[in-house]
Write a protein that holds these residues in place. Sequence first.
Motif, PDB file in Angstrom:
ATOM      1  N   ARG A 130      -0.594  -8.206  10.735  1.00 51.11           N
ATOM      2  CA  ARG A 130      -0.499  -6.925  10.057  1.00 51.11           C
ATOM      3  C   ARG A 130       0.962  -6.588   9.764  1.00 51.11           C
ATOM      4  O   ARG A 130       1.819  -6.666  10.649  1.00 51.11           O
ATOM      5  N   PRO A 188      -1.296  -1.441   4.627  1.00 47.89           N
ATOM      6  CA  PRO A 188      -2.754  -1.624   4.539  1.00 47.89           C
ATOM      7  C   PRO A 188      -3.472  -1.142   5.794  1.00 47.89           C
ATOM      8  O   PRO A 188      -4.548  -0.531   5.708  1.00 47.89           O
ATOM      9  N   SER A 191      -3.734   2.525   5.579  1.00 44.99           N
ATOM     10  CA  SER A 191      -4.405   3.065   4.395  1.00 44.99           C
ATOM     11  C   SER A 191      -5.733   3.729   4.738  1.00 44.99           C
ATOM     12  O   SER A 191      -6.271   4.495   3.936  1.00 44.99           O
ATOM     13  N   ILE A 203      -6.610  -0.259   1.329  1.00 42.00           N
ATOM     14  CA  ILE A 203      -5.984  -1.528   0.967  1.00 42.00           C
ATOM     15  C   ILE A 203      -6.328  -2.554   2.041  1.00 42.00           C
ATOM     16  O   ILE A 203      -6.107  -2.315   3.231  1.00 42.00           O
ATOM     17  N   MET A 204      -6.857  -3.673   1.640  1.00 36.17           N
ATOM     18  CA  MET A 204      -7.248  -4.696   2.601  1.00 36.17           C
ATOM     19  C   MET A 204      -6.019  -5.346   3.220  1.00 36.17           C
ATOM     20  O   MET A 204      -5.055  -5.664   2.517  1.00 36.17           O
ATOM     21  N   GLY A 206      -3.318  -7.894   4.435  1.00 36.33           N
ATOM     22  CA  GLY A 206      -2.934  -9.166   3.848  1.00 36.33           C
ATOM     23  C   GLY A 206      -2.828  -9.144   2.341  1.00 36.33           C
ATOM     24  O   GLY A 206      -2.545 -10.171   1.726  1.00 36.33           O
ATOM     25  N   SER A 207      -3.040  -7.974   1.732  1.00 36.95           N
ATOM     26  CA  SER A 207      -3.020  -7.900   0.273  1.00 36.95           C
ATOM     27  C   SER A 207      -1.613  -7.878  -0.299  1.00 36.95           C
ATOM     28  O   SER A 207      -1.429  -8.032  -1.508  1.00 36.95           O
ATOM     29  N   GLY A 208      -0.619  -7.664   0.546  1.00 33.22           N
ATOM     30  CA  GLY A 208       0.761  -7.678   0.066  1.00 33.22           C
ATOM     31  C   GLY A 208       1.183  -6.406  -0.627  1.00 33.22           C
ATOM     32  O   GLY A 208       2.038  -6.448  -1.521  1.00 33.22           O
ATOM     33  N   ASN A 209       0.612  -5.267  -0.212  1.00 34.74           N
ATOM     34  CA  ASN A 209       0.925  -3.994  -0.853  1.00 34.74           C
ATOM     35  C   ASN A 209       1.121  -2.893   0.174  1.00 34.74           C
ATOM     36  O   ASN A 209       0.623  -2.974   1.300  1.00 34.74           O
ATOM     37  N   ASN A 228       4.315  -3.083  -4.407  1.00 33.45           N
ATOM     38  CA  ASN A 228       4.483  -4.386  -3.776  1.00 33.45           C
ATOM     39  C   ASN A 228       5.183  -4.244  -2.428  1.00 33.45           C
ATOM     40  O   ASN A 228       6.062  -3.404  -2.254  1.00 33.45           O
ATOM     41  N   GLU A 229       4.781  -5.072  -1.471  1.00 27.20           N
ATOM     42  CA  GLU A 229       5.348  -4.963  -0.127  1.00 27.20           C
ATOM     43  C   GLU A 229       6.830  -5.329  -0.065  1.00 27.20           C
ATOM     44  O   GLU A 229       7.513  -5.045   0.931  1.00 27.20           O
ATOM     45  N   TYR A 280     -13.677  -7.153   9.060  1.00 22.89           N
ATOM     46  CA  TYR A 280     -13.021  -5.982   8.487  1.00 22.89           C
ATOM     47  C   TYR A 280     -14.004  -5.034   7.804  1.00 22.89           C
ATOM     48  O   TYR A 280     -14.006  -3.825   8.054  1.00 22.89           O
TER      49      TYR A 280
END
Length: 297
Positions: A130, A188, A191, A203-204, A206-209, A228-229, A280
């Motif tokens: 995470r 995420p 979120s 936001i799931m 690992g989505s990079g956000n 974006n992360e 999840y």
Amino acid sequence: MNKTAIAVYGREFNQSVIGYVLELFTYLRNKEVEVYIYHDFHAFLKNNYNLDFEFQKFKTHLDLPSNIAFMLSLGGDGTMLSAATVIKDSGIPIAGINFGRLGFLANISKTNIQEALDQIFANEYQIQKRALLQVETNDNTFEDGPTYALNDITVFRSDSSAMITVHAVLNNELLNSYWADGLIIATPTGSTAYSLSCGGPIIMPGSGNFVITPISPHNLNVRPIVVNEHMKLHLEIESRTEKYILSCDSKSYILSTKTSLIISKAPFETNLIRLANDQYFNILREKLLWGIDVRNY
């Protein structure tokens, strides 16, 4: 042969869960596990309960030996968030035993402790990484370096009278000047917490956000935005009181409006232990009551 060593983190709890705590420690003693317990939690147990268990104590992850297998967090999601900040970049996996209510993070039921721990000691689990956020200031307010958050970093007005203005610059470009009660920057993981209650998206992991969510904005056209992360976010705050509140998960600070913030992704991740049934979307459906007629719930 060296004993298996684990860390245990917890906070004060009410009398109703002491039986589950005793069950846990009895299980660990029977397994001949070497237990390192967070010093404040140790003091709470010693002062309130007559426990005849032998514990080592620790204050930070630097006090833990290199052979710590994992950390157990005893409590709700708030306790898990605190545990993540204690272990920082040590990489120690965390499993949460839920003594609270909702349990997005701490999702091992207190009635299922032994079965869950049997799986963990048998290495029948997966590690879910995470992302965290870090916040720095222009005036080195935090003497020990950046402060980290697994859920969210939030700025609030410091009183109940007037909104604040948050000037947000994303990657050197003005994003917006938010006139609102505050602003949430959520991972995420976060979120599904405060950001969700303010209208932010799920936001799931690992989505990079990350997501930036205003709190009660004056202009209703101002909506949450997913970024974006790898972003770098600079925040400057205006307030009539010349101060504001910064919240990093469970930690809060009152800062001067002369203090600006730099928020970015932390250079490390938190490792969460997930058992086979910890899917999840299963957790989302269960905790958010998806597919259930809430009129009859």
